[in-house]
Write a protein that holds these residues in place. Structure first.
Motif, PDB file in Angstrom:
ATOM      1  N   ARG A 187     -11.196   7.014   0.190  1.00  0.00           N
ATOM      2  CA  ARG A 187     -12.641   6.860   0.407  1.00  0.00           C
ATOM      3  C   ARG A 187     -13.213   8.001   1.250  1.00  0.00           C
ATOM      4  O   ARG A 187     -14.402   8.322   1.135  1.00  0.00           O
ATOM      5  CB  ARG A 187     -12.899   5.525   1.120  1.00  0.00           C
ATOM      6  N   VAL A 243     -15.773   4.692  -4.436  1.00  0.00           N
ATOM      7  CA  VAL A 243     -15.395   3.293  -4.231  1.00  0.00           C
ATOM      8  C   VAL A 243     -14.387   2.841  -5.285  1.00  0.00           C
ATOM      9  O   VAL A 243     -13.371   2.187  -4.976  1.00  0.00           O
ATOM     10  CB  VAL A 243     -16.647   2.403  -4.248  1.00  0.00           C
ATOM     11  N   ALA A 244     -14.634   3.180  -6.529  1.00  0.00           N
ATOM     12  CA  ALA A 244     -13.720   2.771  -7.599  1.00  0.00           C
ATOM     13  C   ALA A 244     -12.345   3.405  -7.435  1.00  0.00           C
ATOM     14  O   ALA A 244     -11.308   2.726  -7.571  1.00  0.00           O
ATOM     15  CB  ALA A 244     -14.327   3.147  -8.956  1.00  0.00           C
ATOM     16  N   PRO A 267     -20.293   5.834  -6.090  1.00  0.00           N
ATOM     17  CA  PRO A 267     -19.630   4.810  -6.914  1.00  0.00           C
ATOM     18  C   PRO A 267     -18.233   5.219  -7.358  1.00  0.00           C
ATOM     19  O   PRO A 267     -17.320   4.390  -7.377  1.00  0.00           O
ATOM     20  CB  PRO A 267     -20.583   4.663  -8.112  1.00  0.00           C
TER      21      PRO A 267
END
Length: 431
Positions: free
Chosen positions: A344, A354-355, A351
């Motif tokens: 992270r 995060v994935a 996005p």
């Protein structure tokens, strides 16, 4: 004893109330031979003093300030050749010192100093060698010349470039404090006040997570050492995240709650872990309420302190869930947290970051589960849940433009603390 009868001085003119003149005894002691005796004076000043009646008027070059305001009499206005006029009688005979006072204007006549619209350092000085104050500037300019404040025709290069005069002070302002906080500046510029901690706190979180995983693989008492460190950083970081610093009493109270929870877990065992954790949390919330009720602060401050202390104590106690969970689940979960936080912190789009972080947590959990014993599938599920909780804790530590201290405390501890309930619950389910 008032004098009556014959020999009394003639009364005042008609229409005035007669007032008896008091008997004044002659003042004892030596008197100044140059100042005649004045029966109306009851006290005299014998020491040296300053002349406060004469105040020279200072005017800038080329400007003629306004004279005394209309209605003020001249130097001989109140004290004429016949002396001061009594409101209750006719003019009294002139005092001997009246002629000496005529040459010096009274203080009320010379106390008025006209305002100045400009000031020049080359203007003439007054009789006392003093300078009038410079005018106030509403905003300090970026570059101020050497003569902006009357310091001379030239100034040093450092003062000219730094916006300060030779005395080291900038131009005065009457607009108040114009500073804004970093969060306000970020919102004004359109930037988000949510600032992630970065790679350095993520590295510390990964190191602490690996220590927890190693301690869980060794035993409960080996796990206790990094767990106590995690609880201490959690207590301090949560208070600083809420803007309460220094808060030594609240930090000590929350940290003590975590230590009591650890001791209760070691004494009761993993079978009675929920009762030990919830019991400690309930006692500490009650203790926090009692202490806040005994505080002498106002109601709003006490409520704010109550919420911050209760939340900090709850997080510190919940961090003890690593000690109550299955050791294999602790190993897989803390390794997953370390991987998710490191990914992270990489410079990726929001996005996508995060994935990728969740996928990294699931993969690290699967690898740790395969090596530790729960299995790859169980480890991946546990790693996904622990990684998601870690990202929530990391988001909380990034709120409202946090400082570097918040990043190095809450940004390090909250991901591991937030993952403790998931590690305990999912570990018990998969066991």
């Amino acid at each position: 004893m008032w004098p009556t009868g014959a020999g009394h001085a003639p009364g005042p003119a008609a229409g005035h109330t007669q007032e008896p003149a008091p008997f004044v005894a002659p003042a004892p002691g030596p008197q100044d031979p140059h100042v005649p005796y004045d029966p109306s004076v009851t006290q005299t000043w014998e020491g040296q003093t300053w002349d406060t009646q004469y105040q020279p008027t200072i005017r800038p070059t080329g400007a003629t300030g306004p004279s005394a305001p209309a209605g003020h009499s001249g130097p001989t206005g109140p004290t004429g050749p016949t002396g001061p006029t009594s409101p209750n009688g006719p003019a009294q005979p002139a005092q001997p010192e009246a002629s000496a006072r005529e040459s010096v204007p009274p203080a009320a006549e010379t106390a008025y100093l006209p305002p100045y619209s400009a000031y020049s350092s080359a203007g003439p000085q007054g009789a006392t060698g003093s300078h009038p104050l410079p005018p106030e500037a509403p905003v300090a300019p970026a570059h101020v010349s050497g003569t902006a404040h009357g310091d001379g025709p030239a100034a040093t290069g450092a003062a000219a470039t730094s916006g300060l005069d030779t005395s080291g002070y900038s131009a005065p302002t009457t607009l108040g404090n114009s500073r804004v906080t970093d969060a306000q500046r970020a919102r004004a510029e359109g930037r988000s006040p949510i600032i992630p901690p970065g790679i350095q706190p993520a590295g510390l979180t990964a190191v602490l997570g690996l220590l927890l995983a190693l301690g869980a693989a060794i035993g409960s008492y080996a796990l206790l050492v990094p767990l106590v460190l995690l609880q201490a950083v959690t207590a301090a970081g949560w208070f600083r995240l809420n803007g309460m610093w220094p808060a030594r009493q609240g930090i000590a109270l929350a940290f003590a709650g975590g230590i009591v929870a650890d001791v209760a877990l070691l004494a009761a065992g993993r079978e009675n872990a929920p009762a030990a954790v919830l019991g400690t949390l309930g006692v500490w919330v009650l203790l926090t309420v009692v202490l806040q009720l005994r505080s002498h602060a106002d109601a709003d401050e006490r409520m704010y302190g109550l919420m911050a202390t209760t939340a900090s104590a709850a997080l510190t106690v919940l961090a003890a869930g690593h000690l109550a969970a299955v050791p294999d689940a602790v190993t897989a979960g803390t390794v997953a947290v370390a991987a998710a936080v490191l990914v992270r912190a990489l410079p990726l789009p929001g996005p996508a970051s995060v994935a990728v972080a969740l996928l990294a947590g699931a993969g690290a959990g699967a690898v740790a589960g395969t090596l530790a014993g729960p299995g790859g599938t169980h480890g991946a599920l546990l790693g996904l849940a622990a990684g998601g909780c870690a990202l929530i804790g990391l988001r909380a530590a990034s709120y409202d433009y946090p400082s570097q201290f918040v990043h190095m405390t809450a940004g390090v501890a909250l991901p591991l603390t937030a993952a403790a309930p998931a590690v305990y619950l999912i570990g018990r389910m998969l066991a």
